[in-house]
Design a protein around this motif. Structure first.
Motif, PDB file in Angstrom:
ATOM      1  N   ASP A 194       0.847  -1.194   0.000  1.00  0.00           N
ATOM      2  CA  ASP A 194       0.000   0.000   0.000  1.00  0.00           C
ATOM      3  C   ASP A 194       0.886   1.249   0.000  1.00  0.00           C
ATOM      4  O   ASP A 194       1.956   1.263   0.618  1.00  0.00           O
ATOM      5  CB  ASP A 194      -0.893   0.025   1.238  1.00  0.00           C
ATOM      6  N   PHE A 195       0.417   2.280  -0.698  1.00  0.00           N
ATOM      7  CA  PHE A 195       1.117   3.553  -0.608  1.00  0.00           C
ATOM      8  C   PHE A 195       0.096   4.684  -0.519  1.00  0.00           C
ATOM      9  O   PHE A 195      -1.017   4.589  -1.032  1.00  0.00           O
ATOM     10  CB  PHE A 195       2.083   3.759  -1.781  1.00  0.00           C
ATOM     11  N   GLU A 196       0.485   5.755   0.162  1.00  0.00           N
ATOM     12  CA  GLU A 196      -0.419   6.887   0.371  1.00  0.00           C
ATOM     13  C   GLU A 196       0.395   8.166   0.491  1.00  0.00           C
ATOM     14  O   GLU A 196       1.381   8.220   1.232  1.00  0.00           O
ATOM     15  CB  GLU A 196      -1.256   6.674   1.625  1.00  0.00           C
ATOM     16  N   ILE A 197      -0.011   9.183  -0.258  1.00  0.00           N
ATOM     17  CA  ILE A 197       0.651  10.490  -0.219  1.00  0.00           C
ATOM     18  C   ILE A 197      -0.423  11.552  -0.017  1.00  0.00           C
ATOM     19  O   ILE A 197      -1.441  11.545  -0.719  1.00  0.00           O
ATOM     20  CB  ILE A 197       1.419  10.785  -1.518  1.00  0.00           C
ATOM     21  N   GLU A 198      -0.217  12.458   0.915  1.00  0.00           N
ATOM     22  CA  GLU A 198      -1.185  13.520   1.178  1.00  0.00           C
ATOM     23  C   GLU A 198      -0.484  14.879   1.132  1.00  0.00           C
ATOM     24  O   GLU A 198       0.601  15.042   1.691  1.00  0.00           O
ATOM     25  CB  GLU A 198      -1.849  13.326   2.540  1.00  0.00           C
TER      26      GLU A 198
ATOM     27  N   ILE B 148      -6.542  19.729 -12.188  1.00  0.00           N
ATOM     28  CA  ILE B 148      -6.174  18.429 -11.645  1.00  0.00           C
ATOM     29  C   ILE B 148      -5.824  17.508 -12.811  1.00  0.00           C
ATOM     30  O   ILE B 148      -6.590  17.383 -13.764  1.00  0.00           O
ATOM     31  CB  ILE B 148      -7.328  17.822 -10.820  1.00  0.00           C
ATOM     32  N   ILE B 149      -4.666  16.843 -12.723  1.00  0.00           N
ATOM     33  CA  ILE B 149      -4.225  15.913 -13.763  1.00  0.00           C
ATOM     34  C   ILE B 149      -3.827  14.591 -13.109  1.00  0.00           C
ATOM     35  O   ILE B 149      -3.003  14.570 -12.190  1.00  0.00           O
ATOM     36  CB  ILE B 149      -3.033  16.482 -14.559  1.00  0.00           C
ATOM     37  N   SER B 150      -4.406  13.502 -13.582  1.00  0.00           N
ATOM     38  CA  SER B 150      -4.062  12.172 -13.089  1.00  0.00           C
ATOM     39  C   SER B 150      -4.131  11.203 -14.264  1.00  0.00           C
ATOM     40  O   SER B 150      -5.219  10.917 -14.763  1.00  0.00           O
ATOM     41  CB  SER B 150      -5.025  11.735 -11.978  1.00  0.00           C
ATOM     42  N   PRO B 151      -3.001  10.684 -14.746  1.00  0.00           N
ATOM     43  CA  PRO B 151      -3.011   9.877 -15.970  1.00  0.00           C
ATOM     44  C   PRO B 151      -3.925   8.650 -15.925  1.00  0.00           C
ATOM     45  O   PRO B 151      -4.761   8.474 -16.801  1.00  0.00           O
ATOM     46  CB  PRO B 151      -1.539   9.462 -16.122  1.00  0.00           C
ATOM     47  N   VAL B 152      -3.781   7.798 -14.901  1.00  0.00           N
ATOM     48  CA  VAL B 152      -4.541   6.544 -14.907  1.00  0.00           C
ATOM     49  C   VAL B 152      -5.401   6.328 -13.663  1.00  0.00           C
ATOM     50  O   VAL B 152      -6.227   5.434 -13.646  1.00  0.00           O
ATOM     51  CB  VAL B 152      -3.595   5.330 -15.087  1.00  0.00           C
ATOM     52  N   GLY B 153      -5.211   7.105 -12.637  1.00  0.00           N
ATOM     53  CA  GLY B 153      -5.976   6.884 -11.411  1.00  0.00           C
ATOM     54  C   GLY B 153      -7.317   7.589 -11.419  1.00  0.00           C
ATOM     55  O   GLY B 153      -7.442   8.703 -11.916  1.00  0.00           O
ATOM     56  N   LYS B 154      -8.321   6.945 -10.865  1.00  0.00           N
ATOM     57  CA  LYS B 154      -9.648   7.567 -10.756  1.00  0.00           C
ATOM     58  C   LYS B 154      -9.562   8.820  -9.898  1.00  0.00           C
ATOM     59  O   LYS B 154      -8.883   8.855  -8.879  1.00  0.00           O
ATOM     60  CB  LYS B 154     -10.644   6.586 -10.125  1.00  0.00           C
ATOM     61  N   VAL B 155     -10.268   9.865 -10.326  1.00  0.00           N
ATOM     62  CA  VAL B 155     -10.251  11.139  -9.609  1.00  0.00           C
ATOM     63  C   VAL B 155     -11.615  11.370  -8.964  1.00  0.00           C
ATOM     64  O   VAL B 155     -12.641  11.356  -9.648  1.00  0.00           O
ATOM     65  CB  VAL B 155      -9.913  12.317 -10.550  1.00  0.00           C
ATOM     66  N   GLN B 156     -11.610  11.580  -7.647  1.00  0.00           N
ATOM     67  CA  GLN B 156     -12.828  11.879  -6.898  1.00  0.00           C
ATOM     68  C   GLN B 156     -12.680  13.255  -6.265  1.00  0.00           C
ATOM     69  O   GLN B 156     -11.729  13.492  -5.510  1.00  0.00           O
ATOM     70  CB  GLN B 156     -13.068  10.828  -5.813  1.00  0.00           C
ATOM     71  N   ILE B 157     -13.614  14.148  -6.562  1.00  0.00           N
ATOM     72  CA  ILE B 157     -13.587  15.496  -5.997  1.00  0.00           C
ATOM     73  C   ILE B 157     -14.840  15.705  -5.179  1.00  0.00           C
ATOM     74  O   ILE B 157     -15.954  15.570  -5.700  1.00  0.00           O
ATOM     75  CB  ILE B 157     -13.473  16.574  -7.087  1.00  0.00           C
ATOM     76  N   VAL B 158     -14.669  16.027  -3.899  1.00  0.00           N
ATOM     77  CA  VAL B 158     -15.810  16.193  -3.005  1.00  0.00           C
ATOM     78  C   VAL B 158     -15.636  17.450  -2.175  1.00  0.00           C
ATOM     79  O   VAL B 158     -14.518  17.946  -1.974  1.00  0.00           O
ATOM     80  CB  VAL B 158     -15.970  14.970  -2.066  1.00  0.00           C
ATOM     81  N   GLN B 159     -16.740  17.956  -1.683  1.00  0.00           N
ATOM     82  CA  GLN B 159     -16.698  19.146  -0.835  1.00  0.00           C
ATOM     83  C   GLN B 159     -16.365  18.758   0.600  1.00  0.00           C
ATOM     84  O   GLN B 159     -16.752  17.692   1.081  1.00  0.00           O
ATOM     85  CB  GLN B 159     -18.041  19.866  -0.870  1.00  0.00           C
ATOM     86  N   SER B 160     -15.609  19.629   1.273  1.00  0.00           N
ATOM     87  CA  SER B 160     -15.227  19.370   2.657  1.00  0.00           C
ATOM     88  C   SER B 160     -15.264  20.670   3.438  1.00  0.00           C
ATOM     89  O   SER B 160     -15.443  21.752   2.880  1.00  0.00           O
ATOM     90  CB  SER B 160     -13.822  18.759   2.718  1.00  0.00           C
ATOM     91  N   GLY B 161     -15.050  20.581   4.744  1.00  0.00           N
ATOM     92  CA  GLY B 161     -14.985  21.763   5.579  1.00  0.00           C
ATOM     93  C   GLY B 161     -13.588  22.342   5.618  1.00  0.00           C
ATOM     94  O   GLY B 161     -12.675  21.882   4.924  1.00  0.00           O
ATOM     95  N   GLY B 162     -13.393  23.354   6.423  1.00  0.00           N
ATOM     96  CA  GLY B 162     -12.075  23.960   6.595  1.00  0.00           C
ATOM     97  C   GLY B 162     -11.727  24.926   5.486  1.00  0.00           C
ATOM     98  O   GLY B 162     -12.582  25.376   4.721  1.00  0.00           O
ATOM     99  N   ASP B 163     -10.437  25.257   5.390  1.00  0.00           N
ATOM    100  CA  ASP B 163      -9.974  26.220   4.400  1.00  0.00           C
ATOM    101  C   ASP B 163      -8.808  25.673   3.584  1.00  0.00           C
ATOM    102  O   ASP B 163      -8.033  26.422   2.995  1.00  0.00           O
ATOM    103  CB  ASP B 163      -9.567  27.530   5.072  1.00  0.00           C
ATOM    104  N   GLN B 164      -8.664  24.346   3.553  1.00  0.00           N
ATOM    105  CA  GLN B 164      -7.573  23.712   2.833  1.00  0.00           C
ATOM    106  C   GLN B 164      -8.107  22.815   1.705  1.00  0.00           C
ATOM    107  O   GLN B 164      -9.092  22.093   1.884  1.00  0.00           O
ATOM    108  CB  GLN B 164      -6.736  22.843   3.779  1.00  0.00           C
ATOM    109  N   ILE B 165      -7.454  22.894   0.545  1.00  0.00           N
ATOM    110  CA  ILE B 165      -7.677  21.891  -0.490  1.00  0.00           C
ATOM    111  C   ILE B 165      -6.753  20.724  -0.173  1.00  0.00           C
ATOM    112  O   ILE B 165      -5.533  20.883  -0.125  1.00  0.00           O
ATOM    113  CB  ILE B 165      -7.371  22.446  -1.892  1.00  0.00           C
ATOM    114  N   GLN B 166      -7.331  19.567   0.072  1.00  0.00           N
ATOM    115  CA  GLN B 166      -6.553  18.405   0.487  1.00  0.00           C
ATOM    116  C   GLN B 166      -6.541  17.367  -0.638  1.00  0.00           C
ATOM    117  O   GLN B 166      -7.597  16.943  -1.114  1.00  0.00           O
ATOM    118  CB  GLN B 166      -7.141  17.788   1.752  1.00  0.00           C
ATOM    119  N   ALA B 167      -5.360  16.946  -1.049  1.00  0.00           N
ATOM    120  CA  ALA B 167      -5.208  15.936  -2.098  1.00  0.00           C
ATOM    121  C   ALA B 167      -4.593  14.682  -1.493  1.00  0.00           C
ATOM    122  O   ALA B 167      -3.587  14.758  -0.770  1.00  0.00           O
ATOM    123  CB  ALA B 167      -4.340  16.461  -3.227  1.00  0.00           C
ATOM    124  N   GLN B 168      -5.193  13.556  -1.800  1.00  0.00           N
ATOM    125  CA  GLN B 168      -4.715  12.277  -1.266  1.00  0.00           C
ATOM    126  C   GLN B 168      -4.567  11.276  -2.404  1.00  0.00           C
ATOM    127  O   GLN B 168      -5.525  10.970  -3.108  1.00  0.00           O
ATOM    128  CB  GLN B 168      -5.682  11.743  -0.211  1.00  0.00           C
TER     129      GLN B 168
END
Length: 249
Positions: free
Chosen positions: A39-43, A56-76
């Motif tokens: 397993d690997f994970e980068i945030e 947002i650019i992702s060659p082969v991975g599925k991209v999911q964009i959802v709304q969240s709280g706070g004031d940060q754009i978080q990419a995982q």
């Protein structure tokens, strides 16, 4: 003669099987086998601050964009790969002149790893953007509750599943299906798929629309309450073999 042929076939299978096992053993010890999956994970994150545009650019991975709280754009970036390639993937997150860039990069090796699978999840605070762009090659795009004046979504073989209030759209895929679920249609929508269906659903009936559908073998379905034609936003959809649908939700 028949026995010789059968014997030759059996020996060939034995040799082939031996080579297959040998190659897999070598791959295992090199860390490049399905038996070596990890397993690997980068945030990474950045402040939404004065950001007006997102790309947002992702060659082969599925991209999911959802709304969240706070004031940060978080990419995982989250997935599985082999031990040999677990350090080959990078998540580049930057901000420049009011634009956020989020990109999955492969630092070395071939573009595609046989055993690698990953998703890119982007959590976006409640904000209003001017342009929201997503680009993939062979993966789907899912977007929920993001507010932008315009959405530019492009993929080659993936599907699109978008649920937002409203906005202008430029959405394109070669072989995937496009589904747009909107509260209302106030802006132009351009959608293109070579072989997939394009479906637009609107909760509120528009007062006026200009409709331009183009499909060779697919069906054209329009199921909306009465509206004025020749005025209002332009809905321009095209697909060679897919159905084109504009319906009330």
């Amino acid at each position: 003669m028949k026995k010789i042929i059968i014997f030759a076939i059996i020996m060939g299978l034995i040799v082939f099987g031996g080579l297959f096992v040998f190659s897999n053993v070598i791959s295992f010890f090199q860390g490049d086998s399905e038996l070596n999956l990890v397993d690997f994970e980068i945030e990474k994150s950045l402040s939404v601050g004065n950001i007006h545009n997102v790309q947002i650019i992702s060659p082969v991975g599925k991209v999911q964009i959802v709304q969240s709280g706070g004031d940060q754009i978080q990419a995982q970036l989250k997935g599985k790969t082999t031990k040999k390639t677990e350090n080959n993937y990078e998540l580049d997150v930057q901000e420049s002149d009011g634009q956020a860039y989020i990109e999955v990069k492969k630092s070395k090796g071939n573009l595609f790893d046989l055993y690698t699978e990953y998703d890119l999840i982007v959590k976006v605070p409640e904000a209003e953007f001017a342009v929201f762009q997503v680009q993939t090659e062979s993966a789907s795009i899912e977007m929920k509750s993001i507010t932008s004046d315009k959405y530019v979504l492009k993929t080659v073989t993936g599907d699109m599943d978008v649920s937002v209030l409203q906005g202008a759209f430029d959405v394109r895929t070669d072989t995937g299906e496009i589904l747009l679920e909107l509260e209302q249609i106030n802006d132009d929508i351009v959608g293109k798929s070579v072989t997939g269906d394009i479906i637009i659903k609107s909760q509120k009936s528009p007062e006026a629309l200009q409709i331009d559908f183009d499909t060779d073998t697919g069906k054209e379905i329009i199921d909306l309450p009465s509206y004025l034609t020749g005025k209002g936003p332009i809905i321009k959809l095209s697909s060679n073999t897919g159905d084109l649908e504009l319906v009330s939700n």
